[in-house]
Design an enzyme around this catalytic site. Structure first.
Site, PDB file in Angstrom:
ATOM      1  N   GLY A 199       5.297   0.107  -4.251  1.00 23.72           N
ATOM      2  CA  GLY A 199       5.168  -0.243  -5.672  1.00 23.72           C
ATOM      3  C   GLY A 199       4.091   0.594  -6.333  1.00 23.72           C
ATOM      4  N   ASN A 200       3.630   0.176  -7.501  1.00 20.64           N
ATOM      5  CA  ASN A 200       2.526   0.864  -8.178  1.00 20.64           C
ATOM      6  C   ASN A 200       1.735  -0.152  -8.998  1.00 20.64           C
ATOM      7  OD1 ASN A 200       3.646   0.769 -10.966  1.00 20.64           O
ATOM      8  ND2 ASN A 200       5.283   1.937  -9.990  1.00 20.64           N
ATOM      9  N   HIS A 201       0.721   0.320  -9.704  1.00 21.51           N
ATOM     10  CA  HIS A 201      -0.227  -0.608 -10.345  1.00 21.51           C
ATOM     11  C   HIS A 201       0.162  -1.027 -11.772  1.00 21.51           C
ATOM     12  CE1 HIS A 201      -2.906  -0.098  -7.003  1.00 21.51           C
ATOM     13  NE2 HIS A 201      -2.857   1.229  -7.143  1.00 21.51           N
TER      14      HIS A 201
END
Ligand code: PMT
Length: 402
Positions: free
Chosen positions: A212-214
């Protein structure tokens, strides 16, 4: 759906015989989906009862600064009520109430709420024909228009005095359609359809892990809200995000992976006027997500990744594409990379934000953007709240499209 749906409305009733019509008006406003709070002047209580209006509005009705019936809640806060309202309607607006609205003679709760309100105020005068024609009344109408209030003109017909002429308060249905028309005029994106992608995507490695990412979805949600508050019908396709901010004009479609986001975009993209891609989409996903949780069996683990579809790029290639706005989140050679992205993805506008700028990018409540248009012209903005950044972007879209 009525434009009044979801609106918070203060209905101020002053003391005239036309007050009896406000029971119907309250009913129609509630039916249109509005939340209605009624404030009566002391004189209005002689014409309609708080019980009738609180039953119809489903809210307590107030008429004085102090609430003697409830010792725990003694003070009726006019400022709070004025700020709560998305719009205020004063109906009937008697000659007496109108003149106090003009001069600021705040001698009852209704007038205190009126002078505290920051929202649009509509007033529907009702009085006998000679009072209506009196120069002081005309002067007050003009003054109130100068203050930014909207007058819903009185109709002509038989009056309570037995005389006939102008002065009858507009019928409840007329009041509703007057306000609806005015709100439509003021909403530049009414009737427009906009699609937004927002948030991250999660790409499964196994049933308990993902890549995923932020991204939090804050930027996309701010864009959705700005568009919705200007009247657009917004389809918000949101990756996993905790942000919950509802708006009657926003239809939210929750997705998890890039493939799901791609499918949802292509389900809704036709007939959109504008599409904004603010999501941080994973470019790759595990080729073969494990069916069971992967055990720690070796020192290293190799996961084969395959390309996800380029959602923005796929819309950029459509023959009849909407006005297309992409984002670029860069960490180096920002402008160069952003120009290349704008060209490759065929965007009408590209919004560059850089992880090198303080207060920009993932998770923050602020962002710092540069808008790049099709001709390669750039518009730089300072750090602002994501709400203000959204406003700048939508202003730019409106300037160039509608
Ligand atoms: O959500 P927040 O915490 O508020 O953070 C906001 C943000 C930083 C995520 C946002 O401002 C932002 O920059 N979004 C784009 C992030 C990104 O992934 O940029 P990119 O340069 O990798 O992608 C370029 C464009 O292509 C983007 O519009 C992206 O949505 C789109 N894209 C990318 C890959 C892919 N497979 N499909 C796409 O549609």
């Amino acid at each position: 759906m009525s434009i009044l749906s979801g609106k918070k409305i203060v209905l101020g009733i002053s003391g005239g015989i036309a007050a009896y019509k406000t029971t119907f008006l309250t009913r129609l406003l509630v039916k249109a989906g509005a939340s209605v709070k009624v404030v009566l002047t002391p004189a209005a209580r002689d014409f309609v009862t708080p019980l009738t209006l609180s039953t119809l509005s489903k809210n307590p009705v107030i008429s004085s600064f102090t609430n003697e019936d409830d010792e725990n809640d003694l003070w009726n806060n006019h400022v709070e009520l004025g700020l709560w309202a998305d719009l205020m309607i004063i109906a009937p607006a008697t000659a007496n109430t109108l003149s106090k609205m003009v001069t600021g003679n705040i001698d009852n709760l209704l007038l205190a709420v009126y002078s505290s309100a920051k929202c649009p105020v509509f007033f529907a005068p009702a009085m006998d024909l000679d009072m209506y024609k009196h120069p002081s009344t005309g002067y007050n109408f003009e003054k109130l228009a100068c203050y930014g209030n909207y007058m819903i003109p009185a109709g002509e017909g038989e009056l309570a005095s037995g005389l006939s002429g102008v002065g009858r308060m507009a019928e409840p249905e007329e009041i509703i359609s007057f306000i609806e028309n005015q709100l439509h005029i003021e909403q530049p994106l009414h009737g427009k359809k906009c699609l937004i992608t927002a948030g991250p995507t999660h790409e499964s490695i196994d049933p308990v892990r993902f890549i995923g990412n932020h991204s939090t979805g804050k930027m996309g949600m701010a864009l959705a809200h700005d568009l919705a508050s200007r009247g657009a019908a917004v389809t918000l396709i949101m990756g996993p995000s905790n942000i919950i901010q509802e708006h009657v004009n926003i239809t939210r479609i929750d997705v998890v992976s890039a493939q799901e986001m791609y499918d949802a975009v292509h389900k809704y993209i036709s007939h959109q006027d504008v599409a904004i891609f603010s999501a941080a989409v994973a470019d790759y996903r595990p080729a073969n997500p494990a069916q069971q949780k992967i055990k720690k069996s070796s020192e290293t683990l190799h996961i084969e990744l395959i390309r996800n579809p380029d959602i923005l790029g796929s819309v950029g290639m459509m023959q009849h594409k909407p006005f297309l706005v992409g984002f670029a989140l860069e960490t180096e050679k920002e402008l160069e990379n952003a120009f290349a992205k704008a060209k490759k993805k065929n965007t009408d506008l590209l919004i560059l934000n850089s992880m090198n700028d303080a207060g920009a990018g993932f998770g923050t409540d602020t962002n710092k953007i540069t808008i790049i248009d099709k001709a390669g012209k750039t518009l730089k903005f300072p750090v602002k709240s994501k709400q203000m950044v959204a406003k700048d972007i939508i202003d730019e879209i409106i300037k160039r499209t509608f």
